[in-house]
Write a protein that holds these residues in place. Structure first.
Motif, PDB file in Angstrom:
ATOM      1  N   LEU A 158     -24.014  -8.576  -2.436  1.00  0.00           N
ATOM      2  CA  LEU A 158     -23.028  -9.094  -1.492  1.00  0.00           C
ATOM      3  C   LEU A 158     -22.399  -7.943  -0.722  1.00  0.00           C
ATOM      4  CD1 LEU A 158     -21.066 -11.679  -3.712  1.00  0.00           C
ATOM      5  CD2 LEU A 158     -22.822 -12.203  -1.997  1.00  0.00           C
ATOM      6  N   LEU A 159     -21.980  -8.230   0.510  1.00  0.00           N
ATOM      7  CA  LEU A 159     -21.222  -7.257   1.292  1.00  0.00           C
ATOM      8  C   LEU A 159     -20.429  -7.996   2.353  1.00  0.00           C
ATOM      9  CD1 LEU A 159     -22.698  -6.915   4.329  1.00  0.00           C
ATOM     10  CD2 LEU A 159     -24.373  -5.670   2.971  1.00  0.00           C
ATOM     11  N   ILE A 160     -19.465  -7.282   2.930  1.00  0.00           N
ATOM     12  CA  ILE A 160     -18.744  -7.810   4.084  1.00  0.00           C
ATOM     13  C   ILE A 160     -18.976  -6.863   5.247  1.00  0.00           C
ATOM     14  CG2 ILE A 160     -16.999  -9.016   2.728  1.00  0.00           C
ATOM     15  CD1 ILE A 160     -15.072  -6.676   3.368  1.00  0.00           C
ATOM     16  N   CYS A 161     -18.991  -7.416   6.458  1.00  0.00           N
ATOM     17  CA  CYS A 161     -19.186  -6.598   7.651  1.00  0.00           C
ATOM     18  C   CYS A 161     -18.509  -7.250   8.837  1.00  0.00           C
ATOM     19  CB  CYS A 161     -20.674  -6.389   7.935  1.00  0.00           C
ATOM     20  SG  CYS A 161     -21.560  -7.895   8.394  1.00  0.00           S
ATOM     21  N   GLU A 162     -18.296  -6.475   9.877  1.00  0.00           N
ATOM     22  CA  GLU A 162     -17.750  -7.017  11.112  1.00  0.00           C
ATOM     23  C   GLU A 162     -18.832  -7.809  11.846  1.00  0.00           C
ATOM     24  OE1 GLU A 162     -14.849  -4.388  13.277  1.00  0.00           O
ATOM     25  OE2 GLU A 162     -15.766  -2.886  11.956  1.00  0.00           O
ATOM     26  N   ASP A 163     -18.393  -8.648  12.766  1.00  0.00           N
ATOM     27  CA  ASP A 163     -19.312  -9.561  13.448  1.00  0.00           C
ATOM     28  C   ASP A 163     -20.469  -8.839  14.134  1.00  0.00           C
ATOM     29  OD1 ASP A 163     -17.838 -11.748  12.646  1.00  0.00           O
ATOM     30  OD2 ASP A 163     -16.707 -11.921  14.517  1.00  0.00           O
ATOM     31  N   PHE A 164     -20.198  -7.673  14.720  1.00  0.00           N
ATOM     32  CA  PHE A 164     -21.253  -7.008  15.483  1.00  0.00           C
ATOM     33  C   PHE A 164     -22.372  -6.467  14.587  1.00  0.00           C
ATOM     34  CE2 PHE A 164     -18.677  -3.368  14.349  1.00  0.00           C
ATOM     35  CZ  PHE A 164     -19.567  -2.317  14.229  1.00  0.00           C
ATOM     36  N   LEU A 165     -22.118  -6.368  13.264  1.00  0.00           N
ATOM     37  CA  LEU A 165     -23.138  -5.889  12.337  1.00  0.00           C
ATOM     38  C   LEU A 165     -23.934  -7.008  11.678  1.00  0.00           C
ATOM     39  CD1 LEU A 165     -21.233  -2.965  10.564  1.00  0.00           C
ATOM     40  CD2 LEU A 165     -23.241  -2.763  12.043  1.00  0.00           C
ATOM     41  N   VAL A 166     -23.543  -8.254  11.918  1.00  0.00           N
ATOM     42  CA  VAL A 166     -24.245  -9.380  11.304  1.00  0.00           C
ATOM     43  C   VAL A 166     -25.735  -9.370  11.649  1.00  0.00           C
ATOM     44  CG1 VAL A 166     -24.471 -11.897  11.296  1.00  0.00           C
ATOM     45  CG2 VAL A 166     -22.215 -10.835  11.025  1.00  0.00           C
ATOM     46  N   PRO A 167     -26.146  -9.164  12.918  1.00  0.00           N
ATOM     47  CA  PRO A 167     -27.593  -9.144  13.220  1.00  0.00           C
ATOM     48  C   PRO A 167     -28.351  -8.053  12.460  1.00  0.00           C
ATOM     49  CG  PRO A 167     -26.315  -9.400  15.235  1.00  0.00           C
ATOM     50  CD  PRO A 167     -25.337  -9.088  14.151  1.00  0.00           C
ATOM     51  N   PHE A 168     -27.722  -6.905  12.247  1.00  0.00           N
ATOM     52  CA  PHE A 168     -28.375  -5.821  11.493  1.00  0.00           C
ATOM     53  C   PHE A 168     -28.725  -6.278  10.086  1.00  0.00           C
ATOM     54  CE2 PHE A 168     -27.795  -2.348   8.410  1.00  0.00           C
ATOM     55  CZ  PHE A 168     -28.765  -1.449   8.837  1.00  0.00           C
ATOM     56  N   TYR A 169     -27.780  -6.934   9.423  1.00  0.00           N
ATOM     57  CA  TYR A 169     -28.019  -7.358   8.037  1.00  0.00           C
ATOM     58  C   TYR A 169     -28.913  -8.600   7.967  1.00  0.00           C
ATOM     59  CZ  TYR A 169     -24.723  -3.849   6.492  1.00  0.00           C
ATOM     60  OH  TYR A 169     -24.105  -2.647   6.234  1.00  0.00           O
ATOM     61  N   LEU A 170     -28.837  -9.469   8.954  1.00  0.00           N
ATOM     62  CA  LEU A 170     -29.767 -10.602   9.002  1.00  0.00           C
ATOM     63  C   LEU A 170     -31.210 -10.101   9.105  1.00  0.00           C
ATOM     64  CD1 LEU A 170     -27.908 -13.093  11.394  1.00  0.00           C
ATOM     65  CD2 LEU A 170     -28.236 -13.344   8.916  1.00  0.00           C
TER      66      LEU A 170
END
Length: 208
Positions: A158-170
């Motif tokens: 699990l991790l948390i990230c800001e919205d702009f990093l969501v595509p990177f982790y997807l």
């Protein structure tokens, strides 16, 4: 050594040259650091970790995900949940994780390590400023996730990230779980989950 041979007056004296053995000095083996190495971090790496983290995050958000004391704490309690990328002995990128025992991350997860749990909380992924825009973050994350597949008992990250990093982790295979209950300095985050199923790919230095 030479030896003169004489006899007939019509023959000129000549010399037999004995072979001379040339002793060459032994070449000393040069001890060099590996060009690229992936390994778990230790408390001795804490200063290098914090310097990279501080430069990466303070200039953007004004906050570090982990203080130096927290870095030392996690690298002492659960070094097996960290991974550093070293080039010629210098740390260029790292990930720090800890154990967590609940379905979703909470504020307590930011500073706690819960041992012997099936969930890893990834606190921070950071790359040295001179090594960014080279794909190192993606490579390190891939290796870390493959490494976690080799750790007995782990089932997800699990991790948390800001919205702009969501595509990177997807793109790395995470799934979005929705807004996180965690906030830092009024910053809002998305929670991401990665399932550690299947077999790890065998790669050099992967730890598997």
């Amino acid at each position: 050594m030479t030896q003169q041979v004489s006899g007939s007056p019509f023959l000129k004296p000549f010399f037999l040259r004995m072979p001379v053995r040339v002793v060459r000095p032994l070449r000393q083996r040069r001890h060099t650091l590996p060009a690229s190495e992936f390994r778990n971090l230790t408390p001795q790496d804490a200063i290098s970790v914090f310097e990279i983290e501080r430069e990466a995050f303070v200039s953007v958000s004004g906050e570090c995900p982990l203080t130096l004391d927290e870095v030392l704490n996690f690298l002492s309690q659960c070094p097996e949940l960290s991974l550093g990328w070293f080039e010629e002995g210098q740390l260029v990128a790292f990930i720090i994780g800890s154990g967590w025992d609940k379905e979703r991350l909470s504020q307590e997860a930011m500073t706690q390590h819960v041992p012997a749990t099936p969930t890893v909380h990834i606190h921070v992924l950071s790359v040295h400023r001179h090594c960014r825009q080279q794909g190192k973050g993606s490579i390190l994350l891939w290796r870390y996730l493959q490494y976690l597949r080799c750790v007995p008992g782990l089932r997800r990250a699990l991790l948390i990230c800001e919205d702009f990093l969501v595509p990177f982790y997807l793109k790395a295979g995470f799934k979005q779980k929705g807004p996180s209950a965690i906030s830092v300095s009024n910053m809002q985050f998305q929670e991401m989950e990665y399932t550690l199923g299947g077999q790890a790919y065998a790669r050099r230095n992967s730890g598997c």
